[in-house]
Design a protein around this motif. Structure first.
Motif, PDB file in Angstrom:
ATOM      1  N   GLU A 226       0.938  -1.174   0.203  1.00 24.38           N
ATOM      2  CA  GLU A 226      -0.184  -0.033   0.145  1.00 24.38           C
ATOM      3  C   GLU A 226       0.849   1.195  -0.152  1.00 24.38           C
ATOM      4  O   GLU A 226       1.895   1.238   0.745  1.00 24.38           O
ATOM      5  N   LEU A 227       0.366   2.379  -0.643  1.00 23.49           N
ATOM      6  CA  LEU A 227       0.937   3.679  -0.305  1.00 23.49           C
ATOM      7  C   LEU A 227      -0.086   4.678   0.267  1.00 23.49           C
ATOM      8  O   LEU A 227      -1.139   4.338   0.146  1.00 23.49           O
ATOM      9  N   PHE A 228       0.555   5.355   1.000  1.00 20.57           N
ATOM     10  CA  PHE A 228      -0.548   6.214   1.791  1.00 20.57           C
ATOM     11  C   PHE A 228      -0.249   7.872   1.268  1.00 20.57           C
ATOM     12  O   PHE A 228       0.613   8.274   1.171  1.00 20.57           O
ATOM     13  N   ALA A 229      -1.662   8.388   1.255  1.00 13.59           N
ATOM     14  CA  ALA A 229      -1.628   9.948   0.697  1.00 13.59           C
ATOM     15  C   ALA A 229      -0.733  10.794   1.526  1.00 13.59           C
ATOM     16  O   ALA A 229      -0.607  10.438   2.725  1.00 13.59           O
ATOM     17  N   GLN A 230      -0.476  11.827   1.030  1.00 13.61           N
ATOM     18  CA  GLN A 230       0.381  12.939   1.592  1.00 13.61           C
ATOM     19  C   GLN A 230       0.108  14.151   1.201  1.00 13.61           C
ATOM     20  O   GLN A 230      -0.718  14.383   0.499  1.00 13.61           O
ATOM     21  N   GLU A 231       0.389  15.166   2.151  1.00  9.03           N
ATOM     22  CA  GLU A 231       0.589  16.555   1.734  1.00  9.03           C
ATOM     23  C   GLU A 231       1.627  17.012   1.375  1.00  9.03           C
ATOM     24  O   GLU A 231       2.753  16.866   2.148  1.00  9.03           O
ATOM     25  N   ILE A 232       1.552  17.578   0.276  1.00  6.57           N
ATOM     26  CA  ILE A 232       2.938  18.057  -0.409  1.00  6.57           C
ATOM     27  C   ILE A 232       3.019  19.429  -0.821  1.00  6.57           C
ATOM     28  O   ILE A 232       1.966  19.843  -1.210  1.00  6.57           O
ATOM     29  N   CYS A 233       4.059  20.057  -0.422  1.00  5.80           N
ATOM     30  CA  CYS A 233       4.476  21.457  -0.679  1.00  5.80           C
ATOM     31  C   CYS A 233       5.670  21.339  -1.735  1.00  5.80           C
ATOM     32  O   CYS A 233       6.764  21.087  -1.346  1.00  5.80           O
ATOM     33  N   VAL A 234       5.349  21.616  -3.065  1.00  5.40           N
ATOM     34  CA  VAL A 234       6.295  21.530  -4.298  1.00  5.40           C
ATOM     35  C   VAL A 234       7.164  22.997  -4.152  1.00  5.40           C
ATOM     36  O   VAL A 234       6.700  24.119  -4.100  1.00  5.40           O
TER      37      VAL A 234
END
Ligand code: S3P
Length: 432
Positions: A226-234
């Motif tokens: 499984e992979l897990f959702a993230q919050e990403i700041c590009v």
């Protein structure tokens, strides 16, 4: 687009989000469980192609273009759906190559293509390793290029020795490795950008990278559940910042600050080359955003000298070589670029095209088999430039133009929307 000399550039800008990271954020989020939120997403045509491809694969995506925030509702590793029509990656090599790694493991057949430029770019470099893993990939025209017909199959882990330092090849194989029945590794002759390794690890994959005794690098991944959702700041894209770094160095007066630029050591070769050329660039507020190093850069007009660019430095600045060639035209002495034969298979043949562009503006520049030799110090003059619909050529020509006598007319400059839709707005902001 017509441009002429600009004597003074001054002020502060923020360049758009990193293209490589924006692409990966959509792809990894699509395969994760939960909703990933991506801030400062690059709204360039290439990254929009990645979004469109995953929407066609059944992934709901909400793109708030005003806020540059994208929400991707992940379907999990096994939740993609067969697309109803051909997937179109547009002009994007990253979309085409990385998505091929994912499609190689799906229980359906996909036809993947792109624009005229994509249909000429080499895909054998991914077809070979993905086929070794068990994938069924056919080049429809039997020329090693897209359209690709990809039929998913059970995949096996491999230890792949890549002949090129290419993050796209490495990432395609590692993404397929998520689905393999045993670990997969990719050895590359020099370290290419490592966003896949950093980001997949944050999404929960078991992935690592080591430097080998001979200077090569190996990235390894274990099959994932499984992979897990993230919050990403590009972070801001250093490849986009490069044009304003060059503009600031070449201007007669003024200083430019570019806020929040990604300076990952696998991408910061342009800064190291500028240092070697005698550039005055201050890095401030150095910090880590997620897993990526970022900084604010202040650039002051500088007298530059020629340098040699080669070896393991090349993958860390591969997309910046067109603008480095422009800098070299204004530097004192000779700049030699070698080991950069990969430039021939980018959106255009960037060795030949940059030599054509800068020669027509009066530069003393010659192409070699694997790079260019530039004798700097000759004043450049305006010319009519064919961008060859290559965004990096068009932006490099624009920076050459604002440092040249007379008028330069860049034809096909709208290709800049591929990676930097607001490029001319930002240039204008720095002029007033
Ligand atoms: C990219 C990798 C590089 C680069 C391209 C983006 C990526 O290509 O030139 O613009 O996002 O992985 P290669 O992997 O072919 O060197």
């Amino acid at each position: 687009m017509k441009l002429q000399k600009i004597h003074r550039l001054n002020g502060e800008i923020t360049v758009p989000g990193d293209k490589s990271i924006s692409h990966r954020s959509v792809m990894f989020a699509a395969l994760a469980k939960g909703t990933t939120v991506v801030h400062n997403f690059l709204q360039g045509a290439d990254c929009l192609s990645s979004i469109a491809c995953f929407e066609s694969l059944g992934v709901p995506v909400e793109n708030d273009t005003a806020a540059n925030t994208v929400r991707i509702h992940g379907r999990g590793l096994y939740g993609l759906k067969a697309p109803k029509s051909v997937l179109d990656a547009g002009n994007s090599g990253t979309t085409t190559r990385l998505i091929s790694g994912i499609l190689s493991a799906q229980p359906f057949t996909t036809i993947l293509t792109g624009d005229a430029s994509i249909q000429k770019r080499p895909m054998a470099r991914i077809i070979t390793p993905l086929s070794m893993m068990g994938a069924h990939i056919e080049s429809q025209n039997h020329n090693g290029c897209a359209p690709l017909i990809i039929t998913g199959a059970p995949l096996h882990g491999i230890a792949y020795r890549s002949p090129v330092a290419s993050a796209q090849v490495k990432s395609a194989v590692l993404l397929a490795g998520l689905y393999a029945d045993s670990p997969t590794s990719v050895l590359e002759p020099a370290l290419s950008r490592n966003h896949t390794e950093l980001m997949l690890s944050a999404f929960g994959a078991d992935i690592s990278s080591t430097k080998n005794d001979d200077g090569s690098f190996t990235a390894s991944i274990k099959p994932a559940h499984e992979l897990f959702a993230q919050e990403i700041c590009v972070p801001g894209d250093i490849s986009s910042a490069a044009y304003f770094i060059a503009a600031g160095l070449l201007a007669e007066h003024g200083s430019i600050t570019i806020k929040n630029v990604g300076i990952n050591p696998t991408r910061d070769g342009i800064l190291r080359v500028c240092d070697a050329m005698g550039a005055n660039i201050r890095r401030e507020n150095i910090r880590t955003e997620g897993s990526e190093l970022t900084a604010d850069l202040t650039i002051t007009a500088s007298a530059l000298k020629g340098t040699v660019i080669e070896g393991e430095l090349i993958p860390t600045l591969i997309d910046e070589i067109p603008i480095i060639a422009v800098l070299a035209c204004f530097a004192d002495g000779t700049t030699v670029i070698r080991d950069a034969q990969e430039l021939k298979v980018k959106e255009s043949n960037r060795i030949d095209v940059m030599v054509q562009v800068l020669s027509s503006m009066g530069a003393d520049i010659e192409a070699t088999d694997d790079g260019m030799i530039i004798h700097g110090g000759k004043p450049l003059h305006g010319a009519v430039i064919d961008s060859h619909y290559d965004h990096r050529v068009a932006m490099s020509a624009a920076i050459a133009a604002i440092n040249s006598d007379g008028i330069t007319d860049i034809q096909g400059a709208d290709c800049i929307r591929i990676s930097y839709p607001a490029f001319f707005d930002d240039l204008h902001r720095l002029c007033v």
